[in-house]
Design an enzyme around this catalytic site. Sequence first.
Site, short mmCIF file in Angstrom:
data_model
loop_
_atom_site.label_atom_id
_atom_site.label_comp_id
_atom_site.label_asym_id
_atom_site.label_seq_id
_atom_site.Cartn_x
_atom_site.Cartn_y
_atom_site.Cartn_z
CE LYS A 154 5.31 -4.80 4.27
NZ LYS A 154 4.26 -4.00 4.90
CD GLN B 118 2.64 -4.82 8.08
OE1 GLN B 118 3.63 -4.33 7.54
NE2 GLN B 118 1.64 -5.32 7.38
CG ASP C 189 3.32 1.69 4.30
OD1 ASP C 189 3.45 0.80 3.45
OD2 ASP C 189 3.39 1.49 5.53
N1 GUN Z 1 -1.07 -3.89 6.26
C1 GUN Z 1 -1.52 -4.46 5.12
N2 GUN Z 1 -0.88 -3.95 4.06
C2 GUN Z 1 -0.01 -3.04 4.52
C3 GUN Z 1 0.95 -2.18 3.90
O1 GUN Z 1 1.12 -2.13 2.67
N3 GUN Z 1 1.66 -1.39 4.74
C4 GUN Z 1 1.49 -1.40 6.08
N4 GUN Z 1 2.23 -0.57 6.82
N5 GUN Z 1 0.61 -2.18 6.69
C5 GUN Z 1 -0.13 -2.99 5.91
#
Ligand code: GUN
Length: 284
Positions: A53, A97, A120
């Site tokens: 990311k 996350q 998100d």
């Molecule tokens: N953990 C697994 N997929 C995601 C996601 O798309 N965003 C976040 N913040 N955590 C995750």
Amino acid sequence: MSGKIIDGKAISADIKQEVKLEVEALNKRGIEPCLAVILVGENTASKVYVNNKKKACQACGIQSVSYELPENTSERELLDLVEKLNQDKKINGILVQLPLPKQIDETKVILAISPKKDVDCFHPQNVGALHTGQKGFLPCTPAGILELIKRSGYDITSKQCVVIGRSNIVGKPAAMLLLQENGTVTICHSKTKDLAQVCKRADIIVVATGKINTLTKDMVKQGAIVIDVGMNRNEEGKLCGDVDFEAVKEVAEAITPVPGGVGPMTIAMLMKNCLTAAKEQAQG
Ligand code: GUN
């Protein structure tokens, strides 16, 4: 005959390029989009996702600040950091996350993120907006799935769509987006009876169970489009999805690989949401 392999890496690169151009235009107006990324603990997969990311931000010209907190971080400490970032005008998006260590209540943390910075699309306010068809952030993985289908030249209108999996992050929002695109949507899950029979009717199948070989060739109609959201390791330690890829691609019209399918799209759509957040916040 073998189906077309949908190239998520190429499509995500196109989207990131589009975002980059828009970011450059914002920069000229003195607006610098910035994402805050929070990682708590030592989850190896999470570290890889967070790094990807951050790299994507760099590629798009989006600034990123990262917070890597120890495994024993308390819920209070994390909530205080989120609140600080909510107030910080330089931060447009906040990403915590998941999963979080067991002493921290994920729901509380999601609720603490300002809906305006919730790139998100996990906050119930944004989920509600999505379900009622209001403007707002789109959830990254489901939005990525839609882009993969549309940019490969397929129309969802009137198609029989089957989503396997009912998670808040993927299954439920993916079903909602397919519905908004005028698909006829069925959501299946671990208690579904005759899964094979339901899948066999589908024109579009989205598989998000986290279980290897959830979808096998006998469950797929000739000419179906198959989107694999899974990210698993097989006995040999090789990355694989939820679909029996080699066999299913023989009957599918188009299919996403793992890796290189949905994964890169999730990140590209996150970049798009960061851009949206920066634009909205610049308007005040
Ligand atoms: N953990 C697994 N997929 C995601 C996601 O798309 N965003 C976040 N913040 N955590 C995750």
